[in-house]
Write a protein that holds these residues in place. Structure first.
Motif, PDB file in Angstrom:
ATOM      1  N   PRO A  58       1.406  20.478  -0.370  1.00 47.72           N
ATOM      2  CA  PRO A  58       1.462  20.605   1.637  1.00 47.72           C
ATOM      3  C   PRO A  58       0.520  20.210   2.036  1.00 47.72           C
ATOM      4  CG  PRO A  58       3.099  22.062   0.239  1.00 47.72           C
ATOM      5  CD  PRO A  58       2.196  21.841  -0.617  1.00 47.72           C
ATOM      6  N   GLY A  59       0.689  19.203   3.223  1.00 45.71           N
ATOM      7  CA  GLY A  59      -0.762  18.999   4.040  1.00 45.71           C
ATOM      8  C   GLY A  59      -2.212  17.879   4.031  1.00 45.71           C
ATOM      9  N   SER A  60      -1.565  17.646   2.625  1.00 50.49           N
ATOM     10  CA  SER A  60      -2.448  16.376   2.200  1.00 50.49           C
ATOM     11  C   SER A  60      -1.251  15.343   1.482  1.00 50.49           C
ATOM     12  CB  SER A  60      -3.310  16.683   0.475  1.00 50.49           C
ATOM     13  OG  SER A  60      -3.597  17.787   1.453  1.00 50.49           O
ATOM     14  N   TRP A  61       0.032  15.735   1.532  1.00 50.29           N
ATOM     15  CA  TRP A  61       1.170  14.514   0.525  1.00 50.29           C
ATOM     16  C   TRP A  61       1.442  13.592   1.561  1.00 50.29           C
ATOM     17  CZ3 TRP A  61       6.670  15.383   1.986  1.00 50.29           C
ATOM     18  CH2 TRP A  61       7.250  14.662   1.177  1.00 50.29           C
ATOM     19  N   THR A  62       1.295  12.207   1.192  1.00 53.58           N
ATOM     20  CA  THR A  62       1.579  10.882   2.444  1.00 53.58           C
ATOM     21  C   THR A  62       3.155  10.626   1.641  1.00 53.58           C
ATOM     22  OG1 THR A  62      -0.222  10.300   2.862  1.00 53.58           O
ATOM     23  CG2 THR A  62       1.117   8.644   2.999  1.00 53.58           C
ATOM     24  N   PRO A  63       4.080  11.076   1.799  1.00 55.16           N
ATOM     25  CA  PRO A  63       5.757  10.304   1.419  1.00 55.16           C
ATOM     26  C   PRO A  63       5.445   8.939   1.407  1.00 55.16           C
ATOM     27  CG  PRO A  63       6.190  11.999   4.039  1.00 55.16           C
ATOM     28  CD  PRO A  63       4.938  12.048   3.388  1.00 55.16           C
ATOM     29  N   HIS A  64       5.623   8.118   0.732  1.00 52.14           N
ATOM     30  CA  HIS A  64       5.894   7.055   0.155  1.00 52.14           C
ATOM     31  C   HIS A  64       6.937   6.300  -0.809  1.00 52.14           C
ATOM     32  CE1 HIS A  64       2.892   7.698  -2.183  1.00 52.14           C
ATOM     33  NE2 HIS A  64       3.133   6.435  -2.858  1.00 52.14           N
ATOM     34  N   VAL A  65       7.211   4.807  -1.076  1.00 52.77           N
ATOM     35  CA  VAL A  65       7.585   4.283  -1.352  1.00 52.77           C
ATOM     36  C   VAL A  65       7.088   3.207  -1.689  1.00 52.77           C
ATOM     37  CG1 VAL A  65      10.240   3.079  -2.346  1.00 52.77           C
ATOM     38  CG2 VAL A  65      10.241   4.942  -0.448  1.00 52.77           C
ATOM     39  N   THR A  66       6.395   3.109  -3.494  1.00 51.09           N
ATOM     40  CA  THR A  66       5.861   2.061  -3.612  1.00 51.09           C
ATOM     41  C   THR A  66       6.325   0.867  -3.370  1.00 51.09           C
ATOM     42  OG1 THR A  66       4.388   3.387  -4.696  1.00 51.09           O
ATOM     43  CG2 THR A  66       4.281   1.186  -5.589  1.00 51.09           C
ATOM     44  N   MET A  67       5.754  -0.400  -3.084  1.00 46.21           N
ATOM     45  CA  MET A  67       6.275  -1.488  -3.191  1.00 46.21           C
ATOM     46  C   MET A  67       5.267  -2.833  -3.971  1.00 46.21           C
ATOM     47  SD  MET A  67       9.054  -2.290  -1.292  1.00 46.21           S
ATOM     48  CE  MET A  67       9.424  -0.672  -1.737  1.00 46.21           C
ATOM     49  N   ALA A  68       4.002  -2.676  -3.976  1.00 42.85           N
ATOM     50  CA  ALA A  68       3.318  -3.159  -4.995  1.00 42.85           C
ATOM     51  C   ALA A  68       2.088  -2.245  -5.463  1.00 42.85           C
ATOM     52  CB  ALA A  68       2.847  -4.455  -4.489  1.00 42.85           C
ATOM     53  N   ARG A  69       2.090  -2.360  -6.626  1.00 44.03           N
ATOM     54  CA  ARG A  69       0.698  -2.221  -7.036  1.00 44.03           C
ATOM     55  C   ARG A  69      -0.414  -3.376  -7.776  1.00 44.03           C
ATOM     56  NH1 ARG A  69       4.847   0.615  -9.600  1.00 44.03           N
ATOM     57  NH2 ARG A  69       5.460   2.690  -9.420  1.00 44.03           N
ATOM     58  N   ARG A  70      -1.396  -2.912  -7.828  1.00 41.24           N
ATOM     59  CA  ARG A  70      -2.476  -4.222  -8.357  1.00 41.24           C
ATOM     60  C   ARG A  70      -2.612  -5.606  -7.233  1.00 41.24           C
ATOM     61  NH1 ARG A  70       0.486  -2.503 -12.747  1.00 41.24           N
ATOM     62  NH2 ARG A  70      -0.006  -1.498 -14.327  1.00 41.24           N
ATOM     63  N   VAL A  71      -2.476  -5.031  -6.446  1.00 42.35           N
ATOM     64  CA  VAL A  71      -2.617  -6.037  -5.814  1.00 42.35           C
ATOM     65  C   VAL A  71      -3.685  -6.090  -5.027  1.00 42.35           C
ATOM     66  CG1 VAL A  71      -1.842  -6.349  -2.790  1.00 42.35           C
ATOM     67  CG2 VAL A  71      -0.376  -5.255  -4.284  1.00 42.35           C
ATOM     68  N   HIS A  72      -4.451  -7.176  -4.320  1.00 43.17           N
ATOM     69  CA  HIS A  72      -5.911  -7.800  -4.698  1.00 43.17           C
ATOM     70  C   HIS A  72      -6.066  -7.607  -3.235  1.00 43.17           C
ATOM     71  CE1 HIS A  72      -7.087  -9.080  -8.640  1.00 43.17           C
ATOM     72  NE2 HIS A  72      -6.159  -9.563  -8.622  1.00 43.17           N
ATOM     73  N   ALA A  73      -6.779  -7.937  -2.587  1.00 47.29           N
ATOM     74  CA  ALA A  73      -7.196  -7.469  -1.001  1.00 47.29           C
ATOM     75  C   ALA A  73      -6.806  -8.662  -0.297  1.00 47.29           C
ATOM     76  CB  ALA A  73      -8.898  -7.206  -1.177  1.00 47.29           C
ATOM     77  N   ASP A  74      -7.182 -10.023  -1.077  1.00 51.77           N
ATOM     78  CA  ASP A  74      -6.207 -11.058  -0.122  1.00 51.77           C
ATOM     79  C   ASP A  74      -5.370 -11.564  -0.197  1.00 51.77           C
ATOM     80  OD1 ASP A  74      -6.252 -11.700  -3.024  1.00 51.77           O
ATOM     81  OD2 ASP A  74      -7.524 -14.027  -3.346  1.00 51.77           O
ATOM     82  N   GLN A  75      -4.173 -10.524  -1.060  1.00 47.02           N
ATOM     83  CA  GLN A  75      -3.258 -10.203  -0.725  1.00 47.02           C
ATOM     84  C   GLN A  75      -2.558  -9.729   0.098  1.00 47.02           C
ATOM     85  OE1 GLN A  75      -2.712 -10.439  -5.320  1.00 47.02           O
ATOM     86  NE2 GLN A  75      -1.575 -12.176  -5.458  1.00 47.02           N
ATOM     87  N   VAL A  76      -2.786  -8.642   0.726  1.00 49.15           N
ATOM     88  CA  VAL A  76      -2.043  -7.795   1.077  1.00 49.15           C
ATOM     89  C   VAL A  76      -1.758  -8.122   2.471  1.00 49.15           C
ATOM     90  CG1 VAL A  76      -2.828  -5.483   2.989  1.00 49.15           C
ATOM     91  CG2 VAL A  76      -4.029  -5.986   0.832  1.00 49.15           C
ATOM     92  N   HIS A  77      -2.214  -8.724   3.315  1.00 46.54           N
ATOM     93  CA  HIS A  77      -1.344  -9.549   4.610  1.00 46.54           C
ATOM     94  C   HIS A  77      -0.378  -9.902   3.926  1.00 46.54           C
ATOM     95  CE1 HIS A  77      -0.388 -10.906   8.662  1.00 46.54           C
ATOM     96  NE2 HIS A  77      -0.639 -12.417   7.703  1.00 46.54           N
ATOM     97  N   GLU A  78      -0.167 -10.736   2.596  1.00 47.19           N
ATOM     98  CA  GLU A  78       1.051 -11.353   2.064  1.00 47.19           C
ATOM     99  C   GLU A  78       1.593 -10.743   1.233  1.00 47.19           C
ATOM    100  OE1 GLU A  78       1.671 -15.298  -0.060  1.00 47.19           O
ATOM    101  OE2 GLU A  78      -0.229 -14.640   0.380  1.00 47.19           O
ATOM    102  N   VAL A  79       1.377  -9.451   1.099  1.00 48.84           N
ATOM    103  CA  VAL A  79       2.795  -8.765   0.664  1.00 48.84           C
ATOM    104  C   VAL A  79       3.084  -7.819   1.995  1.00 48.84           C
ATOM    105  CG1 VAL A  79       3.431  -6.990  -0.793  1.00 48.84           C
ATOM    106  CG2 VAL A  79       1.577  -8.545  -1.521  1.00 48.84           C
ATOM    107  N   ILE A  80       2.207  -7.776   3.282  1.00 47.41           N
ATOM    108  CA  ILE A  80       3.057  -6.344   3.857  1.00 47.41           C
ATOM    109  C   ILE A  80       3.895  -7.764   5.528  1.00 47.41           C
ATOM    110  CG2 ILE A  80       2.275  -5.507   6.087  1.00 47.41           C
ATOM    111  CD1 ILE A  80       0.254  -4.374   4.767  1.00 47.41           C
TER     112      ILE A  80
END
Length: 188
Positions: free
Chosen positions: A127-149
């Motif tokens: 608690p206090g450090s947790w970021t609740p999230h649902v993973t959509m993609a792993r092993r994403v290259h930096a040049d793919q981030v915009h496309e994934v989002i």
């Protein structure tokens, strides 16, 4: 490998989140749906540790967590560095979600270890450090981030969702045990 305790979604919320995985797959982008295991589901990690003993199940069952928990799954967030990034969707924290998280972590911590001689859960799940999230993609290259989002195509208000179950994942035995669920929720 890490063990975890996770929030699971109701069938409709899970379907909408899996649609995002499928869309990324159709666009030949990294996605969290590539693992064919039946235990691979959209989820929110509550606590993670090197090991979480099965005795945690009983402790979790005694926690007063009122399911379902209504949440909004919204803005994309990126974790990591370099070309091993994770794109996830933030689960907007509510008082009910944060209270449930804290109660479950408190129940689990006595049954978990972060090293052979050190009990507890990994610091980023406290608690206090947790970021609740649902993973959509792993092993994403930096040049793919915009496309994934861009492909995730979320409405401005996010996706309404319901958390209806809690499970413990044992990565050593590759098994998932549902330890609490709301009546009528999917526990597979």
């Amino acid at each position: 490998m890490a063990h975890s305790v996770e929030f699971l979604f109701d069938d409709e919320s899970e379907r909408r989140l899996r649609e995002r995985w499928d869309l990324l797959r159709a666009l030949d982008l990294p996605n969290a749906g590539t693992n064919p295991s039946a235990t691979n589901r959209p989820h929110v990690t509550i606590a993670a540790a090197q090991r979480i003993a099965p005795a945690a199940d009983t402790a979790i069952r005694h926690v007063d967590v009122r399911l379902p928990i209504r949440v909004a799954v919204g803005s994309p967030i990126v974790f990591g560095r370099g070309d091993r990034l994770v794109v996830a969707l933030l689960v907007v924290p509510t008082a009910q979600l944060l209270a449930a998280h804290e109660a479950v972590v408190d129940a689990v911590v006595a049954h978990a270890s972060v090293a052979d001689t050190e009990s507890g859960v990994f610091a980023h799940t406290l608690p206090g450090s947790w970021t609740p999230h649902v993973t959509m993609a792993r092993r994403v290259h930096a040049d793919q981030v915009h496309e994934v989002i861009a492909a995730l195509d979320l409405p401005p208000s996010g996706l309404p969702a319901s958390i209806t179950a809690i499970r413990r994942w044992d990565s050593d035995s590759r098994t998932a045990t549902v330890v609490a669920s709301h009546q009528g929720s999917s526990t597979a």
